[in-house]
Every structure is written in C-alpha cells, then in structure tokens.
Design a protein around this motif. Sequence first.
Motif, mmCIF file in Angstrom:
data_model
loop_
_atom_site.group_PDB
_atom_site.id
_atom_site.type_symbol
_atom_site.label_atom_id
_atom_site.label_comp_id
_atom_site.label_asym_id
_atom_site.label_seq_id
_atom_site.Cartn_x
_atom_site.Cartn_y
_atom_site.Cartn_z
ATOM 1 N N ASP A 8 0.832 -1.212 0.000
ATOM 2 C CA ASP A 8 0.000 0.000 0.000
ATOM 3 C C ASP A 8 0.861 1.255 0.000
ATOM 4 O OD1 ASP A 8 -2.320 -1.500 0.033
ATOM 5 O OD2 ASP A 8 -2.511 -1.423 2.217
ATOM 6 N N THR A 9 1.957 1.209 0.724
ATOM 7 C CA THR A 9 2.855 2.359 0.781
ATOM 8 C C THR A 9 3.531 2.576 -0.563
ATOM 9 O OG1 THR A 9 3.229 1.959 3.128
ATOM 10 C CG2 THR A 9 4.809 3.367 2.018
ATOM 11 N N LYS A 10 3.862 1.495 -1.236
ATOM 12 C CA LYS A 10 4.455 1.622 -2.574
ATOM 13 C C LYS A 10 3.463 2.288 -3.526
ATOM 14 C CE LYS A 10 6.768 -0.976 -6.185
ATOM 15 N NZ LYS A 10 7.237 -2.273 -6.641
ATOM 16 N N ASN A 11 2.199 1.893 -3.443
ATOM 17 C CA ASN A 11 1.166 2.534 -4.268
ATOM 18 C C ASN A 11 1.045 4.018 -3.945
ATOM 19 O OD1 ASN A 11 0.562 0.119 -5.516
ATOM 20 N ND2 ASN A 11 -1.128 -0.362 -4.131
ATOM 21 N N LEU A 12 1.039 4.350 -2.658
ATOM 22 C CA LEU A 12 0.961 5.756 -2.251
ATOM 23 C C LEU A 12 2.188 6.515 -2.744
ATOM 24 C CD1 LEU A 12 -0.228 8.153 -0.691
ATOM 25 C CD2 LEU A 12 0.864 7.228 1.376
ATOM 26 N N PHE A 13 3.352 5.913 -2.620
ATOM 27 C CA PHE A 13 4.594 6.552 -3.064
ATOM 28 C C PHE A 13 4.534 6.856 -4.563
ATOM 29 C CE2 PHE A 13 9.088 5.945 -4.561
ATOM 30 C CZ PHE A 13 9.586 7.130 -4.049
ATOM 31 N N ASN A 14 4.106 5.884 -5.361
ATOM 32 C CA ASN A 14 4.008 6.092 -6.803
ATOM 33 C C ASN A 14 2.960 7.144 -7.154
ATOM 34 O OD1 ASN A 14 6.044 4.288 -7.488
ATOM 35 N ND2 ASN A 14 4.639 2.552 -7.484
ATOM 36 N N HIS A 15 1.827 7.096 -6.463
ATOM 37 C CA HIS A 15 0.773 8.083 -6.695
ATOM 38 C C HIS A 15 1.265 9.479 -6.326
ATOM 39 C CE1 HIS A 15 -3.831 8.914 -6.216
ATOM 40 N NE2 HIS A 15 -3.265 9.726 -7.061
ATOM 41 N N PHE A 16 1.939 9.582 -5.201
ATOM 42 C CA PHE A 16 2.464 10.872 -4.734
ATOM 43 C C PHE A 16 3.498 11.415 -5.721
ATOM 44 C CE2 PHE A 16 4.401 13.974 -1.965
ATOM 45 C CZ PHE A 16 3.372 14.346 -1.116
ATOM 46 N N LYS A 17 4.380 10.526 -6.177
ATOM 47 C CA LYS A 17 5.434 10.913 -7.119
ATOM 48 C C LYS A 17 4.840 11.369 -8.454
ATOM 49 C CE LYS A 17 8.274 7.666 -8.220
ATOM 50 N NZ LYS A 17 9.271 6.622 -8.305
ATOM 51 N N ASN A 18 3.816 10.677 -8.920
ATOM 52 C CA ASN A 18 3.180 11.058 -10.183
ATOM 53 C C ASN A 18 2.387 12.349 -10.051
ATOM 54 O OD1 ASN A 18 4.209 8.826 -11.513
ATOM 55 N ND2 ASN A 18 2.415 7.567 -11.069
ATOM 56 N N ARG A 19 1.725 12.520 -8.934
ATOM 57 C CA ARG A 19 0.886 13.710 -8.730
ATOM 58 C C ARG A 19 1.742 14.954 -8.482
ATOM 59 N NH1 ARG A 19 -4.280 15.614 -9.488
ATOM 60 N NH2 ARG A 19 -4.682 17.173 -7.930
ATOM 61 N N TYR A 20 2.796 14.809 -7.708
ATOM 62 C CA TYR A 20 3.679 15.928 -7.346
ATOM 63 C C TYR A 20 5.130 15.551 -7.604
ATOM 64 C CZ TYR A 20 -0.533 17.404 -4.978
ATOM 65 O OH TYR A 20 -1.836 17.744 -4.704
ATOM 66 N N PRO A 21 5.540 15.563 -8.872
ATOM 67 C CA PRO A 21 6.936 15.217 -9.159
ATOM 68 C C PRO A 21 7.880 16.230 -8.521
ATOM 69 C CG PRO A 21 5.770 15.850 -11.171
ATOM 70 C CD PRO A 21 4.791 15.931 -10.050
ATOM 71 N N ALA A 22 8.907 15.719 -7.918
ATOM 72 C CA ALA A 22 9.898 16.585 -7.278
ATOM 73 C C ALA A 22 11.262 15.933 -7.451
ATOM 74 C CB ALA A 22 9.585 16.777 -5.804
ATOM 75 N N GLU A 23 12.170 16.665 -8.021
ATOM 76 C CA GLU A 23 13.520 16.148 -8.262
ATOM 77 C C GLU A 23 14.312 16.112 -6.953
ATOM 78 O OE1 GLU A 23 14.689 14.999 -11.201
ATOM 79 O OE2 GLU A 23 12.682 15.344 -11.992
ATOM 80 N N GLY A 24 15.250 15.206 -6.897
ATOM 81 C CA GLY A 24 16.167 15.143 -5.757
ATOM 82 C C GLY A 24 15.604 14.339 -4.599
ATOM 83 N N GLU A 25 16.426 14.257 -3.588
ATOM 84 C CA GLU A 25 16.062 13.515 -2.390
ATOM 85 C C GLU A 25 15.607 14.495 -1.327
ATOM 86 O OE1 GLU A 25 18.092 10.373 0.707
ATOM 87 O OE2 GLU A 25 19.092 10.832 -1.161
ATOM 88 N N HIS A 26 14.467 14.216 -0.726
ATOM 89 C CA HIS A 26 13.923 15.094 0.305
ATOM 90 C C HIS A 26 14.097 14.432 1.659
ATOM 91 C CE1 HIS A 26 12.292 17.557 -2.862
ATOM 92 N NE2 HIS A 26 11.851 16.445 -3.430
ATOM 93 N N LYS A 27 14.493 15.220 2.620
ATOM 94 C CA LYS A 27 14.756 14.689 3.962
ATOM 95 C C LYS A 27 13.924 15.441 4.981
ATOM 96 C CE LYS A 27 19.293 12.910 3.116
ATOM 97 N NZ LYS A 27 19.165 11.493 3.179
#
Length: 153
Positions: A8-27
């Motif tokens: 489920d987290t992988k699905n959320l991660f992919n959905h989040f990444k597709n909806r709000y693309p952001a380059e780089g690593e966020h901490k």
Amino acid sequence: MARNLLSDTKNLFNHFKNRYPAEGEHKLETLPVLSMTAVELANIQVSVGLARLSSDLQCYQRHFEWLRRAAPLLLRPMEHDITTVHSRLERLLKRLEHLMTKLSLSRPNDPLPTLPAHGTHWSVVQAGHAIVHSFHLYLDWASRVLVLIRNKL
C-alpha cells in the motif's frame, strides 16, 4: 500485515510521485533513521526489535497525521491511499502492542518528534515525499525484522 502495508505504501509513493513530481532527495530530520548492519539485523533480539518497531511506527503514524492536517486540499486526490496506509499502520501497531503485552515487554516511552509548523504547499509536498519514501524503505526493513522475530518465537 507488514508486507500488505509495504504494498500500500508503494502505491501511495508512486501516486504521490506522479501527482507531485519533485527532483532530488527530500529529507525530514524527525523521521526514524535506519542504521543497522546485516549482522546486527540477523542477531536482533525479540524485545529490542519489537520495541524499536513500535517506537518507529508510532513516529511514522504521527508524521502521517501531520501530513493529513498540513494540506488536506493538496492531498485530497490521494486521500484513499493515505487512509489505507494510516489504517493498516494503526492495525500493525495494535498487533505489535498485543504481542509485546503477551511477551510481558514494556512499551517504549520515546518522546515523539516535534513536527514543523504547517508551511507552504511546496514544503508540505517535500515533506510528503520524505515521509512516504522513508516509510517505504522502513517497511522493507521492518518486514525482514518481523520474519526474523517470528522465527525466534
């Protein structure tokens, strides 16, 4: 249960990444840090492992609650995914608490992190990327720990 949450987290991660693309690593400094070698992982003690899992998962639960409050309109398209992850996380925490009670282990009383004040939409998106990505990596580790602990019981 942890593997389903990981999926489920992988699905959320992919959905989040597709909806709000952001380059780089966020901490985000308030997230739990994984710092265990393979040898330490193989030798993990049941009491230590369960206490760490419980403490870290409570921390992630608090981060997800913060994320939901920080920008409800921004995250509305992912509300179903976030709710699914949050409810599975709560169920996993309850199972861990039940197991710890059954084994007469004390619950950790680690202080919960102080989360940042709600900032701009962009800062919430960056924090969301950090939380979801970190949680995905953490659950991969947690699944392995739970298998090792199960084998030791």
